[in-house]
Design an enzyme around this catalytic site. Structure first.
Site, mmCIF file in Angstrom:
data_model
loop_
_atom_site.group_PDB
_atom_site.id
_atom_site.type_symbol
_atom_site.label_atom_id
_atom_site.label_comp_id
_atom_site.label_asym_id
_atom_site.label_seq_id
_atom_site.Cartn_x
_atom_site.Cartn_y
_atom_site.Cartn_z
ATOM 1 N N LYS A 142 6.030 9.810 -8.082
ATOM 2 C CA LYS A 142 6.165 8.795 -6.599
ATOM 3 C C LYS A 142 6.160 7.517 -7.039
ATOM 4 O O LYS A 142 5.337 6.953 -7.883
ATOM 5 C CB LYS A 142 4.911 9.004 -5.813
ATOM 6 C CG LYS A 142 5.152 8.799 -4.344
ATOM 7 C CD LYS A 142 3.803 9.175 -3.689
ATOM 8 C CE LYS A 142 3.913 8.751 -2.012
ATOM 9 N NZ LYS A 142 2.654 9.259 -1.572
HETATM 10 O O1 G3P Z 1 2.309 8.594 2.598
HETATM 11 C C1 G3P Z 1 1.734 7.460 2.900
HETATM 12 C C2 G3P Z 1 0.361 7.411 3.630
HETATM 13 O O2 G3P Z 1 -0.578 8.058 2.871
HETATM 14 C C3 G3P Z 1 0.246 6.061 3.964
HETATM 15 O O3 G3P Z 1 -0.847 6.323 5.067
HETATM 16 O O4 G3P Z 1 -2.351 5.984 7.054
HETATM 17 O O5 G3P Z 1 -2.486 4.699 4.628
HETATM 18 O O6 G3P Z 1 -0.584 4.038 6.262
HETATM 19 P P1 G3P Z 1 -1.711 5.307 5.975
#
Ligand code: G3P
Length: 216
Positions: free
Chosen positions: A87
């Site tokens: 990633k």
């Molecule tokens: O896959 C990306 C994700 O983990 C981000 O999620 O909820 O931290 O915006 P969030």
């Protein structure tokens, strides 16, 4: 649409796997830190443990931000297990590195994508996945799902093969919208996957069926 779980928590990964609907896992440094994993050895062991549970791709994020270090780190991550997808953040050095990985047979997931232009660059660099962060766009009062639809439209008319991985999913409705808009993958926290199960008419319907079954 494939379902990935967006967590580094082994119990949650097992639970989603046991449900029989899991196609992969995405992690990021924040999710790894949340599990209290510290140090290179522990991090690498954790990725291997995840790979043992899941049948499918497992995204492991690089911490480096310059081309040479991203390549070195990515090679090491990819060498841990055949399921690992490197990633890489959507930055200039990341784009260069994704191109290098693509030329050298290492699959990547381009992360931190917030615009169609970034998604075009990720595809041109040869990323296997592009990750638009839907929830974080919603947080800024824009419709994050619009971006998923826009990327799908562009990729279709341009014939790009990069897979759209809807990320930063915050609700079960996000999952349904991602499916409607043609995301190839949706990476979700466990509770949003489980939220798909819920409907009060299912609960009352089942209660009645079980009551009537007891009369037979
Ligand atoms: O896959 C990306 C994700 O983990 C981000 O999620 O909820 O931290 O915006 P969030």
């Amino acid at each position: 649409m494939q379902f990935f779980i967006d967590t580094a928590n082994l119990d949650q990964i097992k639970e989603a796997h046991d449900l029989g609907v899991l196609n992969g896992v995405t992690t990021n440094p924040s999710l790894m830190a949340k599990e209290g994993i510290k140090g290179k050895k522990a991090i690498e062991k954790h990725y291997k443990d995840i790979c043992k549970i899941v049948d499918g791709d497992v995204s492991a994020e690089v911490f480096s931000t310059d081309f040479k270090s991203i390549v070195e780190e990515g090679k090491r991550l990819a060498g841990l297990h055949e399921k690992i997808i490197v990633k890489v953040p959507m930055i200039k050095e990341g784009v260069k590195a994704m191109h290098w990985f693509s030329e050298n047979g290492i699959a990547t997931n381009c992360t931190l994508v917030f615009s169609a232009g970034q998604a075009i660059l990720a595809a041109k660099a040869g990323a296997k996945y592009v990750s638009p962060f839907v929830g974080r766009i919603d947080d800024t009062c824009w419709d994050g799902m619009e971006l998923v639809g826009q990327i799908r439209h562009i990729y279709d008319i341009q014939g790009f093969e990069t897979l759209i991985l809807a990320a930063s999913i915050r609700s079960s409705l996000h999952i349904v919208r991602a499916a409607e808009l043609g995301a190839h993958v949706c990476t979700c926290p466990l509770d949003t996957i489980m939220g798909l199960l819920k409907h009060p008419l299912t609960d009352t319907g089942l209660k009645k069926f079980l009551e009537d079954a007891a009369k037979m």
